[in-house]
Enzyme design. Sequence first.
Site, PDB file in Angstrom:
ATOM      1  N   LYS A  34       0.782  -1.191  -0.144  1.00 54.49           N
ATOM      2  CA  LYS A  34      -0.030   0.142  -0.008  1.00 54.49           C
ATOM      3  C   LYS A  34       0.914   1.231   0.012  1.00 54.49           C
ATOM      4  CE  LYS A  34      -2.838   0.643   3.611  1.00 54.49           C
ATOM      5  NZ  LYS A  34      -2.670   2.390   4.221  1.00 54.49           N
ATOM      6  N   ARG A 137      -8.324  12.336  12.600  1.00 48.35           N
ATOM      7  CA  ARG A 137      -6.970  12.171  12.687  1.00 48.35           C
ATOM      8  C   ARG A 137      -6.233  13.128  12.785  1.00 48.35           C
ATOM      9  NH1 ARG A 137      -5.261   7.159   9.128  1.00 48.35           N
ATOM     10  NH2 ARG A 137      -3.454   7.156  10.385  1.00 48.35           N
ATOM     11  N   SER A 182       7.270   9.176  11.974  1.00 47.26           N
ATOM     12  CA  SER A 182       6.066   8.761  10.935  1.00 47.26           C
ATOM     13  C   SER A 182       6.498   8.840   9.402  1.00 47.26           C
ATOM     14  CB  SER A 182       5.043   9.706  11.150  1.00 47.26           C
ATOM     15  OG  SER A 182       4.093   9.789   9.968  1.00 47.26           O
ATOM     16  N   ASP A 333       1.903  -1.387  11.862  1.00 44.32           N
ATOM     17  CA  ASP A 333       0.511  -1.714  11.241  1.00 44.32           C
ATOM     18  C   ASP A 333       0.392  -3.127  11.723  1.00 44.32           C
ATOM     19  OD1 ASP A 333       0.101   0.787  10.196  1.00 44.32           O
ATOM     20  OD2 ASP A 333       1.054   0.281   8.327  1.00 44.32           O
TER      21      ASP A 333
HETATM   22  C1  S3P Z   1       2.570   4.846   6.054  1.00 47.37           C
HETATM   23  C2  S3P Z   1       3.058   4.941   7.232  1.00 47.37           C
HETATM   24  C3  S3P Z   1       2.595   4.384   8.464  1.00 47.37           C
HETATM   25  C4  S3P Z   1       1.704   3.457   8.365  1.00 47.37           C
HETATM   26  C5  S3P Z   1       0.491   3.614   7.445  1.00 47.37           C
HETATM   27  C6  S3P Z   1       1.168   3.972   5.948  1.00 47.37           C
HETATM   28  C7  S3P Z   1       3.018   5.159   4.810  1.00 47.37           C
HETATM   29  O1  S3P Z   1       2.048   5.607   9.172  1.00 47.37           O
HETATM   30  O2  S3P Z   1       1.130   3.167   9.523  1.00 47.37           O
HETATM   31  O3  S3P Z   1      -0.274   2.669   7.328  1.00 47.37           O
HETATM   32  O4  S3P Z   1       2.570   4.718   3.610  1.00 47.37           O
HETATM   33  O5  S3P Z   1       3.921   6.043   4.891  1.00 47.37           O
HETATM   34  P1  S3P Z   1       2.913   6.637   9.999  1.00 47.37           P
HETATM   35  O6  S3P Z   1       4.428   6.499   9.550  1.00 47.37           O
HETATM   36  O7  S3P Z   1       2.429   7.787  10.130  1.00 47.37           O
HETATM   37  O8  S3P Z   1       3.238   5.821  11.432  1.00 47.37           O
END
Ligand code: S3P
Length: 446
Positions: A34, A137, A182, A333
């Site tokens: 994803k 969020r 993040s 996740d």
């Molecule tokens: C993601 C980063 C993660 C993850 C999300 C997808 C991404 O979030 O939980 O499902 O694609 O950058 P955070 O990096 O904000 O924790």
Amino acid sequence: MSSSPASANTERTASLRLMAGGSLGGTVRVPGDKSISHRALLFGAIAEGETIIEGLLPAEDPLSTAACLRAMGVDISPIERGLPVHVQGVGLDGFQEPADILDCGNSGTTMRLMLGLLAGRRGRHMVLTGDESLRRRPMRRVVAPLAEMGAKITGREGGNLAPLAIQGTALQGTTIQTAVASAQVKSALLLAALTAEGPTTVIEPAHSRDHSERMLRAFGADLRVAGPNGTHVTVNPGAILQGQTVVVPGDISSAAFWLVAAAITPGAELTIENVGLNPSRTGILEVLKSMGARIEVINNRDVAGEPVGDLKVNHGPLTAFHIGGDLIPRLVDEIPVLAVAACCAQGISRVEDAEELRVKETDRLAVMARQLGAMGARIKEQPGGLTIEGGVKLRGTTLDSETDHRVAMSLAVAALVAEGDSTLQQAEAAAVSYPGFWDDLTRLRT
Ligand code: S3P
């Protein structure tokens, strides 16, 4: 199973019967990653020329990203399982002003990366919104550092909550120390940096997934990674991005459901093919192996700049785990499904430093404690984690994803090993990241 939910848009209240017992066997190819899918669409859109994406995840979240890009004039071919997706790039500053608000659906990645991408689009006005979950969020984590670069973004709670209005303006490169590890925040800032005046450095407290860094470099961005464990990333603006062919590996976050399902189900043996094994994502493998899970990585290879392999997993006895610190971003996740594994392990498992789970699609600490608790699990919630006493037999009951895709699939795994069948409400949520999950579950049962 009594019904097969088709789409979260059409069947908001699909409830599914989940049979307990039996085992799992065979081979599964999980859908495309994803995170990489979102990035391939976004970077393809701002590149020059065509980007071809193979293996793009045809699920609701990437469809939200594609819909936003199309609304700004980007030509993206239909997104269907098995078909390569063609993106005709409009260049770094080629987006048209959209005629309507942009709907990011349930997708935090779409909204946060889009904020970074659009903040510097001078003279254009854009409004981003999303579903009920996304509108709850926190967006300040992206909006505040973007404001340091000069961005003009307004929204509810002083710019924290969507709908968010962006008045595109010239941005100034700077050095930003982010408060949380993040990848969404980091990636938003790197995207804003591409057209800012002067270099931008993002410094993270711990290393988060680095798909943006890898892919931006492959598209030709001037990007350097330094610091302890790659936590300092610098972008020099000015480079022209060139369209690429991107091959998206299978999503380890989707593979995680099968890894845990096979590890806890007596007699199970599964092979999961073509799984992305980027080290910033493989925390789940380390934890499961530390629990004694029988997992073998085979056919290690490199596909378009990302490590990939096949995973073989067999049932076996598990012991408890204790996780926290810098490991959390590497399995953030997978914590809901690790909570299920903990229920089936000997001893007391602990998750710490996982406050971030409270601001995911749902408050995943509260939801997993509530749902697994309803199955008789000895699970306690702390402000930043969970404590789970394993070895207590779960019992089938009425469960609810509470609209969260990863909760839906984690509970499906728990229901396999429960005593008695379960019913899962809002099972259609799985389509956010894994549209064929229920079909794969039916097929792999023996
Ligand atoms: C993601 C980063 C993660 C993850 C999300 C997808 C991404 O979030 O939980 O499902 O694609 O950058 P955070 O990096 O904000 O924790």
